[in-house]
Design an enzyme around this catalytic site. Sequence first.
Site, PDB file in Angstrom:
ATOM      1  N   HIS A  62     -42.597  28.339 -22.719  1.00 23.55           N
ATOM      2  CA  HIS A  62     -44.005  27.979 -22.548  1.00 23.55           C
ATOM      3  C   HIS A  62     -44.088  26.510 -22.171  1.00 23.55           C
ATOM      4  CE1 HIS A  62     -42.881  27.401 -26.769  1.00 23.55           C
ATOM      5  NE2 HIS A  62     -43.753  26.418 -26.823  1.00 23.55           N
ATOM      6  N   HIS A 301     -46.616  23.092 -37.502  1.00 23.93           N
ATOM      7  CA  HIS A 301     -46.710  23.378 -36.072  1.00 23.93           C
ATOM      8  C   HIS A 301     -45.447  22.864 -35.376  1.00 23.93           C
ATOM      9  CE1 HIS A 301     -47.841  19.186 -35.057  1.00 23.93           C
ATOM     10  NE2 HIS A 301     -48.539  19.214 -36.175  1.00 23.93           N
TER      11      HIS A 301
END
Length: 379
Positions: A62, A301
């Site tokens: 990504h 995260h």
Amino acid sequence: MFSLSFQDIHLAAQADSKENAIYQVANALNTAGYTQKGYVKGMLEREAHSSTYLGNGIAIPHGTHATRDDVINTGVQVMQFPNGIPWDDNQTVYIVIGIAAKSDEHLSILHQLIPIISDEQRASQMTKATSADELYRLLMHSQPPGLLDKTTITLDVDTHDLTILQALNIAHLQKNNAVSAEFIADVFAKPPIYLGQGIWLSDSSQGNLRNAVAIARPKIPFSFDKQSVGLLLTIACIDDQLDNLFNHLSTLLQHGEGERLLRAPDSTAIIALLTTGTSQEPQETGALTADFILPNEHGLHTRPSALLVNIIKQFSSQVTITPLDGNGVPIDGRKLMQVAGLGVKQGEHIRFSAIGSDAKDVLIAIESFINNNLGEEMA
């Protein structure tokens, strides 16, 4: 679950390098209208910074924060490479899931993919799938809620009645819409099967609506039909999704280690034994464990996950990370995408287990990292 259609699945692709595979999946994202052509640059930069290999032959390339402007709509493209692609550190990738995300949606996708990572058989089936429908089913229905998690396990039941354990398990299966009245009537009409080592199993060929497992364990083992009752599994099964669990259970029994399920300290350890074949038993394995509450505002995260993995890699000990407020399934602390995919949020509990000569040192380093807000500024 993330949105996916049959048109987003591409079978029998070929590539001789991960860069070539990333170009292909980036082109698929562009053709599907999810990205502009410049997005591929961010995908390659992300891969150069940290591998997007998940495990079990799956990678999820990504883009970077800088290329989010090249995302038109959040979406994914799935490409199957049956012959495999050389990735990093002698890894081979067979399934590439390209992600275009306008914000941090990729973390949710990572979290949803974690069950696949720990299921080698399912990942292998995805590699061999011959239709988009088959691959879609394997990917989107890999581990439905209630298959086996802490909500379906009842420990320390104060009873000497096998029927009580059965009733508790059935209540969990009903809550997960996994069984019908036919299943319940059939199960109560016949005694469970004794597998040995204090472990019993009940199931039915009737009224199975979805895959689910419920476990009940008495506070003190008791006798039924001259056999010890230490744990009862009640299983609803509609396909082969439970094969991985059955394999781990069979291995434990074959090695005479079924008692590990009976003395596992909590539901998290039971899940680990039945999904990965391991559990945290410091007194027997030499493992050291430490539990923490995640302090930082945005949770675990990508950035703090990368920093954490880098810390762990400085030591030789094996480190597993278990989300105590999540599904309770441990992951490998050295694999960035697995760590980021845990989806652990601020205020949630997380357990680290280390095995090795410098286990104490790595846990001290992890504690320091967490106490310093995972490398982020305090609010």
